[in-house]
Write an enzyme that holds these catalytic residues in place. Sequence first.
Site, PDB file in Angstrom:
ATOM      1  N   PHE A 290       0.836  -1.204   0.000  1.00 29.90           N
ATOM      2  CA  PHE A 290       0.000   0.000   0.000  1.00 29.90           C
ATOM      3  C   PHE A 290       0.865   1.246   0.000  1.00 29.90           C
ATOM      4  O   PHE A 290       0.713   2.144   0.818  1.00 29.90           O
ATOM      5  CB  PHE A 290      -0.936  -0.043   1.220  1.00 29.90           C
ATOM      6  CG  PHE A 290      -2.219   0.696   1.023  1.00 29.90           C
ATOM      7  CD1 PHE A 290      -3.003   0.484  -0.098  1.00 29.90           C
ATOM      8  CD2 PHE A 290      -2.663   1.604   1.973  1.00 29.90           C
ATOM      9  CE1 PHE A 290      -4.209   1.164  -0.281  1.00 29.90           C
ATOM     10  CE2 PHE A 290      -3.858   2.292   1.810  1.00 29.90           C
ATOM     11  CZ  PHE A 290      -4.633   2.070   0.685  1.00 29.90           C
ATOM     12  N   GLY A 291       1.817   1.283  -0.947  1.00 27.74           N
ATOM     13  CA  GLY A 291       2.635   2.485  -1.150  1.00 27.74           C
ATOM     14  C   GLY A 291       1.907   3.415  -2.111  1.00 27.74           C
ATOM     15  O   GLY A 291       0.685   3.384  -2.238  1.00 27.74           O
ATOM     16  N   ARG A 292       2.714   4.213  -2.820  1.00 28.64           N
ATOM     17  CA  ARG A 292       2.125   5.244  -3.682  1.00 28.64           C
ATOM     18  C   ARG A 292       1.188   4.660  -4.739  1.00 28.64           C
ATOM     19  O   ARG A 292       0.076   5.147  -4.932  1.00 28.64           O
ATOM     20  CB  ARG A 292       3.249   6.009  -4.391  1.00 28.64           C
ATOM     21  CG  ARG A 292       3.957   7.006  -3.492  1.00 28.64           C
ATOM     22  CD  ARG A 292       5.100   7.654  -4.247  1.00 28.64           C
ATOM     23  NE  ARG A 292       6.187   6.719  -4.382  1.00 28.64           N
ATOM     24  CZ  ARG A 292       7.346   6.808  -3.729  1.00 28.64           C
ATOM     25  NH1 ARG A 292       7.578   7.821  -2.929  1.00 28.64           N
ATOM     26  NH2 ARG A 292       8.292   5.900  -3.892  1.00 28.64           N
ATOM     27  N   ILE A 293       1.641   3.591  -5.432  1.00 30.60           N
ATOM     28  CA  ILE A 293       0.823   3.069  -6.541  1.00 30.60           C
ATOM     29  C   ILE A 293      -0.411   2.346  -5.989  1.00 30.60           C
ATOM     30  O   ILE A 293      -1.523   2.499  -6.499  1.00 30.60           O
ATOM     31  CB  ILE A 293       1.669   2.157  -7.457  1.00 30.60           C
ATOM     32  CG1 ILE A 293       2.828   2.968  -8.061  1.00 30.60           C
ATOM     33  CG2 ILE A 293       0.813   1.566  -8.567  1.00 30.60           C
ATOM     34  CD1 ILE A 293       3.854   2.145  -8.845  1.00 30.60           C
TER      35      ILE A 293
ATOM     36  N   ARG B 130       6.477  -6.874  -9.936  1.00 31.10           N
ATOM     37  CA  ARG B 130       7.566  -7.615 -10.559  1.00 31.10           C
ATOM     38  C   ARG B 130       7.104  -9.064 -10.724  1.00 31.10           C
ATOM     39  O   ARG B 130       6.455  -9.617  -9.830  1.00 31.10           O
ATOM     40  CB  ARG B 130       8.836  -7.570  -9.700  1.00 31.10           C
ATOM     41  CG  ARG B 130       9.574  -6.240  -9.740  1.00 31.10           C
ATOM     42  CD  ARG B 130      10.198  -5.951 -11.121  1.00 31.10           C
ATOM     43  NE  ARG B 130      10.944  -4.710 -11.159  1.00 31.10           N
ATOM     44  CZ  ARG B 130      10.475  -3.547 -11.633  1.00 31.10           C
ATOM     45  NH1 ARG B 130       9.238  -3.461 -12.105  1.00 31.10           N
ATOM     46  NH2 ARG B 130      11.244  -2.480 -11.643  1.00 31.10           N
TER      47      ARG B 130
ATOM     48  N   GLU C 252      11.140 -12.517 -17.495  1.00 29.49           N
ATOM     49  CA  GLU C 252      11.028 -11.548 -18.588  1.00 29.49           C
ATOM     50  C   GLU C 252      12.285 -11.517 -19.438  1.00 29.49           C
ATOM     51  O   GLU C 252      13.380 -11.581 -18.869  1.00 29.49           O
ATOM     52  CB  GLU C 252      10.821 -10.144 -17.972  1.00 29.49           C
ATOM     53  CG  GLU C 252       9.408  -9.659 -18.107  1.00 29.49           C
ATOM     54  CD  GLU C 252       9.193  -8.339 -17.392  1.00 29.49           C
ATOM     55  OE1 GLU C 252       8.468  -8.352 -16.398  1.00 29.49           O
ATOM     56  OE2 GLU C 252       9.761  -7.330 -17.832  1.00 29.49           O
TER      57      GLU C 252
ATOM     58  N   HIS D 266       5.059  -5.508 -19.959  1.00 22.80           N
ATOM     59  CA  HIS D 266       5.637  -4.565 -18.986  1.00 22.80           C
ATOM     60  C   HIS D 266       5.412  -3.110 -19.436  1.00 22.80           C
ATOM     61  O   HIS D 266       6.360  -2.354 -19.638  1.00 22.80           O
ATOM     62  CB  HIS D 266       7.130  -4.864 -18.783  1.00 22.80           C
ATOM     63  CG  HIS D 266       7.629  -4.405 -17.434  1.00 22.80           C
ATOM     64  ND1 HIS D 266       8.585  -5.067 -16.711  1.00 22.80           N
ATOM     65  CD2 HIS D 266       7.293  -3.317 -16.666  1.00 22.80           C
ATOM     66  CE1 HIS D 266       8.826  -4.419 -15.576  1.00 22.80           C
ATOM     67  NE2 HIS D 266       8.045  -3.360 -15.526  1.00 22.80           N
TER      68      HIS D 266
ATOM     69  N   GLY E 104       3.453  -0.907 -17.685  1.00 18.08           N
ATOM     70  CA  GLY E 104       2.876  -0.161 -16.555  1.00 18.08           C
ATOM     71  C   GLY E 104       3.037   1.346 -16.657  1.00 18.08           C
ATOM     72  O   GLY E 104       2.094   2.103 -16.449  1.00 18.08           O
TER      73      GLY E 104
HETATM   74  C1  DGY Z   1       9.460   0.558 -12.847  1.00 15.42           C
HETATM   75  O1  DGY Z   1       9.623   1.783 -12.960  1.00 15.42           O
HETATM   76  O2  DGY Z   1       9.889  -0.088 -11.900  1.00 15.42           O
HETATM   77  C2  DGY Z   1       8.651  -0.108 -13.910  1.00 15.42           C
HETATM   78  O3  DGY Z   1       8.657  -1.460 -13.807  1.00 15.42           O
HETATM   79  C3  DGY Z   1       9.008   0.404 -15.287  1.00 15.42           C
HETATM   80  O4  DGY Z   1       8.376   1.625 -15.330  1.00 15.42           O
END
Ligand code: DGY
Length: 338
Positions: free
Chosen positions: A158-161, A242, A271, A289, A291
Amino acid sequence: MGGERPPILVTRRLPQEALDRVDARCDMTLHDGEGAMDRGQLLREVAGKAGVITLLTDRVDDEFLDAAGPQLKIVANYAVGFDNIDVDACTRHGVLTSNTPEVLTETTADTAFALMMAAARRVAEGDRFLRSGTPWIWGPLMMLGQDVHHRTLGIVGFGRIGQALARRARGFAMRVLYHDVYRPPPDVEEELGAEYRDFEELLRESDFVSLHTNLTPETRHLINADRLAMMKPTAVLVNTSRGPVIDEHALARALRNGQLFAAGLDVFEREPSVHPDLLACENAVVIPHLGSATVHTRLAMANLAVDNLFAGLWDERPPTLLNPQVWEQSTSTGRSSS
Ligand code: DGY
């Protein structure tokens, strides 16, 4: 570093505006090939450099730092995740290292939400179906998915993202649960309407589970066969963190056996390979990947990496430094001139 142009390595092509900034002040070596440099080439290219902009595909460890040499001042990683960087090794070598937090938070949360929607509502599968040319007619039981609105979302990390995803979920009237080893202050829970749960309780209660943890030895295969068995058969699992946080083999089996409704995956255990069993699952939405992959965000990441690089080269504190000890050490021994 006075008026000289320090030698810099950039390990992959970045948005041009950021490269122009580096080129204007540094003697830049840019790896402009299709993929990542192989290890041997990376170690050769880094030799003698004062700074490097690395990507998540470049492993930075003692071997890399030894190959670079003692003049290396900063490794500026172009990613918020820094599991490719051995931060302790950088600290031991007296090398500053940084990442690119904040600038990609909202974009990555958008991707997680998009994967939730796509996996729950079978968007990619529907697209493949139509393109296959299979005859069809609207039907009451055709390709039924799961509702997203008014369902329970469990956020792991539950960090920023994770918190940005919670804000989106409120717009869909979702109930938000979260698990993290760090509890945010109560006003954050209140503002986001998020309730803390023990990890396994969260897995049992959630209709959607979205992963936002760092990759560490503790989080490797956090989602394994046992944990998947705790989830609802109607649940959707989303990963934008990840790949190795999930045991992909176990996930493919759970998806195939109907133990889990669907998964939305941006990242993979090995990956750029994707487990062939996952590729065979119609109920896995897989993207490469992406995101943080918007024009605006990738430029913001590049500019932040360059800000960190310049600060490290010209003895200022890099804005998003991962090893402040090195900075403190350098200021106490008088390396800083600013
Ligand atoms: C990150 O920044 O860690 C992502 O996986 C790529 O944007």
